[in-house]
Design an enzyme around this catalytic site. Structure first.
Site, PDB file in Angstrom:
ATOM      1  N   LYS A  69       0.837  -1.134  -0.125  1.00 27.90           N
ATOM      2  CA  LYS A  69       0.058   0.033   0.013  1.00 27.90           C
ATOM      3  C   LYS A  69       0.868   1.284  -0.035  1.00 27.90           C
ATOM      4  O   LYS A  69       1.588   1.467   0.954  1.00 27.90           O
ATOM      5  CB  LYS A  69      -0.954   0.091   1.282  1.00 27.90           C
ATOM      6  CG  LYS A  69      -2.148   1.000   1.057  1.00 27.90           C
ATOM      7  CD  LYS A  69      -2.391   1.480   2.421  1.00 27.90           C
ATOM      8  CE  LYS A  69      -1.746   2.512   3.139  1.00 27.90           C
ATOM      9  NZ  LYS A  69      -1.732   3.909   2.454  1.00 27.90           N
ATOM     10  N   THR A  96       6.134   7.002  14.077  1.00 30.83           N
ATOM     11  CA  THR A  96       6.360   6.213  15.431  1.00 30.83           C
ATOM     12  C   THR A  96       4.967   6.097  15.801  1.00 30.83           C
ATOM     13  O   THR A  96       4.730   4.986  16.538  1.00 30.83           O
ATOM     14  CB  THR A  96       7.132   6.967  16.432  1.00 30.83           C
ATOM     15  OG1 THR A  96       8.549   7.204  16.068  1.00 30.83           O
ATOM     16  CG2 THR A  96       7.257   6.387  17.747  1.00 30.83           C
ATOM     17  N   GLY A 122       3.426   3.085  13.932  1.00 32.62           N
ATOM     18  CA  GLY A 122       4.343   2.186  14.247  1.00 32.62           C
ATOM     19  C   GLY A 122       3.897   1.535  15.449  1.00 32.62           C
ATOM     20  O   GLY A 122       3.798   0.300  15.798  1.00 32.62           O
ATOM     21  N   CYS A 148      13.367  10.750   7.200  1.00 31.17           N
ATOM     22  CA  CYS A 148      13.196  10.201   8.697  1.00 31.17           C
ATOM     23  C   CYS A 148      14.575  10.338   9.357  1.00 31.17           C
ATOM     24  O   CYS A 148      14.779  10.484  10.580  1.00 31.17           O
ATOM     25  CB  CYS A 148      12.711   8.698   8.804  1.00 31.17           C
ATOM     26  SG  CYS A 148      13.466   7.531   7.405  1.00 31.17           S
TER      27      CYS A 148
END
Length: 475
Positions: A181, A235, A238, A289
């Site tokens: 995706k 994060t 995540g 990042c």
């Protein structure tokens, strides 16, 4: 300062369809839902295409197609899988100009970066992992390592095609099949990659592309027939993924946020360090990042370094991403621009001093000038939170031990940079910095043969190199 005549790259090399469906089982299919999203050029806010958003039922179709293809794909000898990966790599090279223009249109990054950084690395990852496909017995994970099955992969908008390559190439080399995706704001190069898979005669269902937003990603991550989850992004998301897959037996890799320290000692080559600082935080508009968003400069050279850095920023050119002279492109979306503005305003409110070079911003699109904050305290939010934009926070230190302490004083641990002429100091620092990657006298240097990943809230697992195979093998 030089005056540069416009040098626009032609849009004619790209054929963007008015609308896109989903790529499932080697075919273009319609979504079972009615939700469609317009993807826009962030430099002009022009609508580029309308893209279908996959429903939970669509994700299930894609996973079933990947499961069906897994039997065929995993049974192929590694040397045969390698041929497909080599073929994909060569087609990427042949169509690199088309892909680079499309990436800059959909993402906002300068064509110079898409063309000279992203696309060569994309092809290199497929070439590199093609080389591993028939050598998995010798990768260090024991004899006869087996593929896991279906890999569900969710990628971000900052390096749409490069993140796709990081995920898909090792998965296919190891014999897995993939449902990927792309980010909702940057789906177009992933959809063109689906065409490349068809052009390479990749068996149907080995790679499936489902477009959508967070709900689509959640459906993929939570699907019971997905064996491996790979995510690059925030994060916060995540954490949600880690919670949702806990106890399911799924293998997971997470590459999350960062707040990297770029540490400059007084003996560093100053001009080289300035270029490294600029590359560290203003490359890809700071949408990186592992960006060097915290500059730690030794107190004795702070004034000299900042003067040189400000002079260099005065030469950066902000504007049309398709102009080959552009250094700073557009911010990817209105939402990301709002976040950058909010944190920058907070930086000023907390007492840091803000500076940007004289810079005229285009009337249309999403733009933010390169920005430096001085007088930053470690408690400031701009020093602790990931801005994910062209914003640099400057702090000082006196001793190497203080530099390490300040660099590690963050919940993140993705990368760091060290600038000094002393090799012994580089090794001493690298041994103590809690970061997955430590660059020495350079920054943002990537190579498919080298592993990449973080500690702490920057995630776990490694991508790239021999280490990147482990995430896709049952070892």
């Amino acid at each position: 300062m030089f005056e540069y005549a416009p040098a626009p790259e032609s849009r004619d090399v790209v054929d963007i369809r008015p609308s896109y469906g989903l790529f499932i089982g080697g075919e273009w299919v319609d979504s079972q839902g009615d939700n469609r999203n317009k993807t826009v050029n962030p430099a002009s806010e022009e609508v580029l295409a309308e893209v279908a958003w996959a429903t939970e039922a669509d994700v299930d179709r894609a996973v079933q197609a990947a499961r069906k293809a897994f039997g065929v794909w995993s049974a192929l000898p590694g040397s045969e899988r390698a041929k497909y990966l080599f073929r994909i790599a060569r087609i990427i090279q042949e169509r690199s100009r088309e892909l680079a223009v499309l990436e800059s249109l959909d993402n906002g990054k300068p064509i110079r970066e898409s063309r000279d950084v992203d696309l060569p690395l994309v092809a290199a990852h497929f070439f590199y992992y093609a080389g591993w496909a028939d050598k998995l017995d010798h990768a260090g994970y024991g004899p006869g390592p087996r593929p896991l099955g279906v890999a569900g992969q969710v990628i971000p908008w900052n390096f749409p095609l490069l993140m796709l390559a990081w995920k898909i190439a090792p998965a296919l080399a190891c014999g897995n099949t993939v449902v990927l995706k792309p980010a909702e704001t940057t789906p177009l190069t992933a959809l063109l990659f689906a065409e490349i898979c068809a052009q390479a005669d990749l068996p149907p269902g080995v790679v499936n592309i489902v477009t959508g937003a967070g709900e689509t990603g959640a459906a993929l991550v939570n699907h019971p027939d997905v064996n491996k989850v790979a995510f690059t992004g925030s994060t916060e998301v995540g954490r949600q993924i880690a919670r949702s897959v806990a106890g399911t037996g799924k293998k997971v890799t997470l590459e999350l946020g960062g707040k990297a320290a770029n540490i400059v000692f007084e003996d560093a080559a100053l001009d080289q360090a300035v270029e490294g600082i600029v590359n560290g935080i203003f490359f890809n508009q700071g949408h990186v990042c592992c960006a060097g968003s915290r500059l730690l400069v030794q107190e004795s050279i702070e004034t000299e370094l900042l003067d040189a850095l400000k002079r260099r920023l005065g030469t950066l050119r902000l504007g049309d991403p398709l102009d080959k002279n552009t250094d700073i492109g557009a911010i990817n979306s209105a939402a990301q621009l709002a976040k950058i503005r909010e944190l920058s305003d907070l930086g000023e409110a907390e007492g840091a001093e803000r500076w940007s070079p004289a810079c005229s911003l285009p009337d249309k699109g999403f733009w933010f000038p390169p920005t430096i904050f001085t007088g930053v305290a470690q408690s400031h939010r701009i020093a602790r939170e990931e801005v994910f934009g062209p914003v640099l926070s400057v702090l000082t230190f006196r001793t190497p031990a203080e530099a390490v302490e300040k660099a590690n004083n963050t919940p993140f641990g993705l990368s760091a940079g060290v600038w000094t002429e002393k090799g012994s100091r580089i090794l001493w620092m690298a041994d103590r910095l809690r970061a997955g990657v430590v660059w020495a006298n350079t920054f943002n240097r990537f190579d498919p043969t080298s592993p990449f990943g973080g500690y702490k809230e920057s995630g776990y697992g490694r991508e790239g190199g021999r280490h990147g195979l482990e995430a896709y093998l049952d070892v």
